[in-house]
Enzyme design. Structure first.
Site, PDB file in Angstrom:
ATOM      1  CG  ASP A 356      -1.840   1.229   1.217  1.00  0.00           C
ATOM      2  OD1 ASP A 356      -2.602   1.591   0.417  1.00  0.00           O
ATOM      3  OD2 ASP A 356      -1.635   2.024   2.259  1.00  0.00           O
ATOM      4  CD  GLU A 392      -2.187   2.360  -3.524  1.00  0.00           C
ATOM      5  OE1 GLU A 392      -3.521   2.821  -3.807  1.00  0.00           O
ATOM      6  OE2 GLU A 392      -1.883   2.260  -2.214  1.00  0.00           O
TER       7      GLU A 392
END
Length: 713
Positions: A356, A392
């Site tokens: 993330d 990401e």
């Protein structure tokens, strides 16, 4: 408070955490700036006070350590860390706050932020400067760490080790996926055990999925501001335990059994040949900004674990939008992340990680990738470097959008793919040129960096944003249920409601929406690269226009297993295309196309076809109103070899797309080809009639549709 009366031995500084060796437990915790630390022992999670305290007398390289011969798995514990309370200088020690072990392998119960967990007095909190120290003890409300026994019988089950280019990833929420499943026992719904149920695994096998990507399962906390509104942190991007499976997803009540339950789940999926990828949140923690709670890291060594503002260390540098950023420039924080990754890879046997806001982890002093010890450490690690690593590739800081810039070994969530495909199927002009790059593996982003098409994780939707159904049903977000006056969530959705906003009984609009969903899925699953499906898109799950459901643990976010006819048809369509993809290697090549005639052959390995059946001209690429084209994949020229030495040459396929609202007639290419074609997929239809699926010379592609044809020789 009773003093611990049993024997206390010096112990060892490594491994960090609580380690049971069959005879006792070694406790080790890092803190460079603490003046003393006490180990606190509890009998139950509800204990308001520890029954005993043990002083750490041994410190090696800033690691405090001791060994207790009589302690066994199941023991609950926490830490009280002593030192200066001077927030302006970055020191936030407060021994009244019981702290979770950063290396705890299990954490008891649901973590809800309580007033007692803040290290300052609320009424004294100023806008600038710092507040008065809180003397309220947090142990009654604070979760306890749990000693576990790490032994587990994997029964010889190995990781599937599926090549990345053969992967089809399915993103899901552990609780939400089975919370309403009628065939799962109620006590197992929403748990690791429920996810391991044979019916669920068979669902993925039937669909053709090779890997499930679990939204955060590291133990996380529920924010106070959400709890005060009757909401909670459903998504889980609020980690506080990087080694502990989230306890709320366990079917068992016993402390620490969630670890065994998670391992059983992994083993079941591996037996079925399906991989497990974890969505991990190492960029920030649940402790938030300077006004957040003190749960672990802040109270153990704030300056080492977090990036603080150099001019005033009372404040946190925030590249994540959550209030804080983990300090990857600290050797001990980097060690924490690497130890966590190796633990999940080795002890828990997971197959990969999706990071993330990975740009945050890759930041050096300021810029992404500059002096980044994290990326260098990953690359030299013999275990982690061999797993599936997915970034990401963005954060909220300046220069944080890094799609295409992560180094070899890394795949990326391709945000440019998502945006390009959405624009094209919305009917925007001037999109065919970029769509060609996205369909063929985004070579413009990855090929010059020594990477492969599998570096591109292709997705149209994910947990964050509209579902696929909502993408074709709403022009605007509808986030009223979040109680933030719809100020939250993305406004730039690149969606189109197909003519009516939201729920409708208009048959023409419904038919158009179903067709567009099929076209999106067809594009996703026939593009080079690695497709990722967001859970429920295969049948048309809706969140009724809410594009930021992070705070809803209810039917709005859970999978609905009671499908209507259209939903069942969409599932069958998705399953069929995945089956076609899995059986046609040319749809997911390991290497990029060369776009040239190969070894004297009469036709290129890839061609871009206009409506006349000939190669697109530069003028056509630059023409804004063109909304249709074809991509010819010559499988006969693949000349790739699989891991078993088999040559993968195969069929010649033609993908046709039309984002215009009216039909387009394509003259089918004929150079070096048969004039006969078989229609495998046509998204204008629920399914292709096998008795009427042959065409010659010309194919009429209906509006807003994608088709896949195979040349017949």
């Amino acid at each position: 408070m009773k003093k611990y009366k049993s024997q206390v031995l010096p112990g060892k500084p490594y491994p960090l955490g609580a380690t049971y060796d069959g005879n006792g437990v070694n406790f080790a915790i890092f803190s460079e700036n603490a003046t003393s630390i006490k180990l606190c022992l509890f009998n139950s999670p509800q204990d308001e006070q520890e029954y005993a305290q043990v002083d750490f007398d041994e410190v090696t390289d800033y690691v405090w350590h001791l060994y207790l011969p009589d302690i066994k798995p199941g023991q609950l514990y926490g830490y009280r860390v002593y030192g200066r309370y001077q927030p302006k200088t970055g020191m936030r020690f407060n021994s009244q706050k019981l702290l979770i072990d950063p290396y705890a392998k299990a954490i008891s119960g649901r973590t809800e932020i309580d007033d007692s967990m803040f290290d300052y007095q609320f009424q004294s909190a100023p806008k600038k400067g710092h507040a008065k120290k809180s003397i309220e003890d947090s142990s009654a409300k604070m979760n306890k760490s749990v000693v576990i026994d790490t032994t587990f019988d994997w029964e010889g089950v190995k990781k599937p080790e599926i090549p990345m280019h053969n992967s089809i990833i399915y993103e899901l929420h552990v609780k939400g996926f089975t919370a309403q499943h009628p065939d799962i026992p109620k006590e197992e719904r929403g748990t690791y055990k429920g996810l391991a149920n044979p019916k669920i695994i068979n669902y993925f096998k039937e669909l053709g999925i090779t890997a499930i990507e679990l939204m955060p399962i590291h133990h996380f906390a529920h924010n106070k501001f959400l709890l005060d509104k009757g909401l909670n942190n459903y998504w889980g991007y609020n980690s506080i335990g990087y080694f502990a499976p989230h306890s709320e997803y366990s079917a068992y009540d016993s402390h620490g059994d969630q670890v065994t339950e998670f391992k059983e789940m992994v083993k079941a999926y591996h037996q079925a040949g399906i991989e497990i990828i974890l969505d991990v949140v190492y960029n920030h923690t649940a402790e938030g900004n300077h006004l957040g709670p003190t749960l672990a890291f802040r109270g153990i060594d704030n300056e080492n674990y977090y990036r603080l503002e150099p001019e005033n260390k009372y404040y946190y540098t925030d590249y994540t939008g959550t209030g804080n950023t983990l300090n990857m420039l600290s050797a001990r924080t980097l060690q924490l992340v690497m130890d966590s990754l190796r633990y999940w890879a080795n002890d828990m046997q997971v197959d990969g990680f999706r990071f993330d806001l990975a740009s945050t982890l890759a930041r050096g002093l300021y810029d992404v990738g500059k002096l980044s010890t994290f990326l260098d450490t990953i690359h030299q690690d013999p275990t982690i470097s061999q797993l599936k690593l997915i970034a990401e590739p963005w954060d909220l800081g300046e220069g944080g959008y890094q799609v295409g810039n992560f180094p070899v070994l890394w795949a990326e969530w391709n945000g440019k793919y998502r945006d390009s495909v959405r624009k094209f199927w919305r009917g925007d002009e001037s999109q065919v040129s970029e769509l060609a790059f996205r369909l063929s593996g985004s070579s413009d982003l990855y090929e010059d960096n020594g990477k492969m098409p599998s570096s591109s994780i292709n997705f149209v939707t994910a947990h964050d944003g509209f579902t696929l159904h909502d993408l074709v049903s709403y022009n605007n977000k509808h986030n009223d249920a979040n109680l933030e006056d719809s100020m939250d969530g993305e406004d730039h959705n690149l969606s189109w409601n197909s003519g009516i906003e939201g729920i409708t009984d208009d048959k023409e609009v419904i038919q158009l929406r179903e067709r567009r969903k099929r076209s999106f899925l067809g594009t996703l699953l026939l593009s080079q690269g690695v497709p990722m499906i967001s859970h429920g898109d295969e049948y048309g799950r809706t969140q009724y226009g809410n594009n930021n459901v992070y705070c809803h643990d209810n039917q709005l976010t859970w999978m609905n297993w009671d499908w209507d006819e259209d939903q069942q048809k969409l599932f069958e369509f998705t399953k069929k295309i995945i089956h076609i993809r899995n059986n046609h290697p040319v749809t997911h090549r390991r290497r990029y196309f060369k776009n040239r005639r190969i070894q004297g052959e009469g036709i290129k390995d890839i061609r871009w076809i206009n409506t006349d059946g000939i190669d697109m001209s530069q003028e056509e690429w630059d023409t804004s109103f063109i909304r249709g084209m074809g991509m010819l994949l010559n499988g006969e020229l693949m000349k790739e070899i699989d891991e078993n030495g088999n040559v993968l040459g195969e069929d010649i396929l033609l993908i046709l797309v039309n984002s215009f609202w009216e039909p387009i007639s394509f003259t089918l290419p004929h150079e070096g080809l048969s004039t006969d074609w078989e229609v495998l997929v046509d998204s204008y239809l629920d399914d292709v009639d096998p008795k009427n699926n042959k065409v010659s010379n010309v194919f009429e592609l209906n509006g807003r549709s994608i088709a896949l044809l195979k040349n017949i020789k």
